[in-house]
Design an enzyme around this catalytic site. Structure first.
Site, PDB file in Angstrom:
ATOM      1  N   GLU A  52     -69.814  33.480   2.260  1.00  0.00           N
ATOM      2  CA  GLU A  52     -70.177  33.870   0.903  1.00  0.00           C
ATOM      3  C   GLU A  52     -71.683  34.093   0.764  1.00  0.00           C
ATOM      4  O   GLU A  52     -72.134  35.029   0.088  1.00  0.00           O
ATOM      5  CB  GLU A  52     -69.746  32.800  -0.109  1.00  0.00           C
ATOM      6  CG  GLU A  52     -68.245  32.533  -0.125  1.00  0.00           C
ATOM      7  CD  GLU A  52     -67.853  31.376   0.759  1.00  0.00           C
ATOM      8  OE1 GLU A  52     -67.064  30.535   0.310  1.00  0.00           O
ATOM      9  OE2 GLU A  52     -68.345  31.304   1.913  1.00  0.00           O
ATOM     10  N   CYS A  84     -71.455  26.520  -1.719  1.00  0.00           N
ATOM     11  CA  CYS A  84     -71.425  27.961  -1.968  1.00  0.00           C
ATOM     12  C   CYS A  84     -71.210  28.268  -3.453  1.00  0.00           C
ATOM     13  O   CYS A  84     -71.605  29.331  -3.936  1.00  0.00           O
ATOM     14  CB  CYS A  84     -70.319  28.615  -1.140  1.00  0.00           C
ATOM     15  SG  CYS A  84     -70.696  28.692   0.623  1.00  0.00           S
TER      16      CYS A  84
END
Length: 357
Positions: A52, A84
């Site tokens: 990500e 994340c």
């Protein structure tokens, strides 16, 4: 919108990390805005940014108001990297689509929803599951911890001058190299690195090298150590009170993992728990004597491999295979069950399970 199309691309990206991210899962991510891919990323190597983060960096300002497709649920916990979810929220992502739930992280979906992001899970779940079959297997198991020591007949792993090369035969050392390939990580303490400067590899082109782990509480090891050669990932466990990280440790191949060292000295299980959080499930402790003692007397060791050479060095200041203070009474000693022994070259190897496990 063709949701499956973008998840298939994320799966293809995840496969690019094959052979590089061990023991982490393969993960891919794409960011889509106005039916156009504006960012791509995958988990490229152990200790590196998650998929990500790489995709968000690729997308830049285009991530605002976009949709994020990722093969595994975004993490919401501090491991090798920050969560994340924080980066996803900060980037202004509108919708998150993920294929597989990750039972090794906290409920990231709830955190994202609380910040106005719509979350959809289970897209192409079965296809994505293939990516992380080994990772899922590890999550269900508890870490296995083994101790290996090479010693003389009188139980010494080094002379009083700390000379230890070589106590055992070449055949025994070759056997140990093969052993390492069966573990996720090989662990040593600072003194072992300072005295021997080991590489902790399998020394083979065909055998898998384990992740290397060193307990360097004060981060005093120099950049010339073989463990920092970046050929194999190295996890450096250090005291959480240290604020200034040496620059030579901020590079690819090195993963910094902080713990409360004072507590870890009393309970080696804290270090095992930290490694478990990094998906390290099979751990081979190779010393030295203080590290081995701490692990054994913290009741985290499952089995032992003692290589005994037909040599006697003597000396009360020679280094013992199991250090520490030891027990005061024989009734307090650690029991080793299911013992077996066999010859390897000129040496003897004794194996057994520890305690009541």
């Amino acid at each position: 919108m063709n949701y499956e199309k973008y998840m298939k691309i994320a799966i293809e990206l995840a496969n690019k990390g094959e052979g590089e991210v061990y023991t982490n899962p393969l993960v891919g991510c794409v960011i889509v805005k106005n039916n156009r891919i504006v960012g791509k990323g995958w988990h490229q190597y152990f200790g590196g940014n998650h998929a990500e983060i790489n995709a968000l960096a690729d997308a830049g300002e285009n991530a605002k108001g976009a949709d994020l497709y990722v093969t595994l649920e975004p993490c919401d916990s501090y491991g090798k990297k920050p969560p994340c979810t924080l980066a996803i929220i900060k980037a202004g992502i509108k919708n998150v689509y993920f294929a597989m739930f990750d039972s090794n992280v906290s409920c990231s979906g709830e955190v994202l929803k609380e910040n106005g992001i719509k979350v959809f899970g289970g897209l192409l779940k079965e296809q994505a599951k293939i990516l992380i079959k080994d990772y899922l297997k590890y999550l269900k198991s508890k870490p296995k911890v083994s101790v290996k020591a090479a010693m003389t007949l009188d139980g010494k792993i080094a002379t009083y001058k700390y000379d230890s090369k070589w106590i055992t035969s070449k055949k025994s050392r070759t056997f140990v190299h093969k052993m390492r390939s069966q573990y996720d990580a090989v662990l040593v303490g600072t003194n072992t690195v300072l005295k021997d400067n080991p590489s902790l590899k399998t020394h083979s082109n065909t055998l898998k090298n384990p992740v290397r782990v060193v307990i360097d509480s004060k981060l005093k090891l120099s950049e010339i150590c073989h463990l920092f050669d970046a050929t194999v990932p190295t996890i450096v466990i250090y005291d959480s009170n240290i604020a200034n990280i040496p620059t030579h440790l901020n590079k690819r191949g090195i993963v910094l993992a902080s713990v409360n060292i004072d507590m870890a000295k009393k309970d080696f299980g804290i270090i095992i728990k930290k490694l478990n959080s990094l998906s390290i499930k099979r751990i081979l402790i190779e010393g030295g004597g203080e590290v081995i003692a701490s692990a054994l007397f913290s009741n985290v060791v499952d089995d032992v491999y003692f290589f005994i050479a037909p040599k006697i060095v003597g000396g009360k200041f020679a280094v013992s295979s199991v250090g520490g203070q030891g027990v005061g009474k024989i009734c307090e000693s650690i029991s080793v069950r299911n013992m077996e022994s066999r010859k390897i070259g000129s040496d003897l190897i004794i194996t057994g399970t520890v305690g009541d496990k």
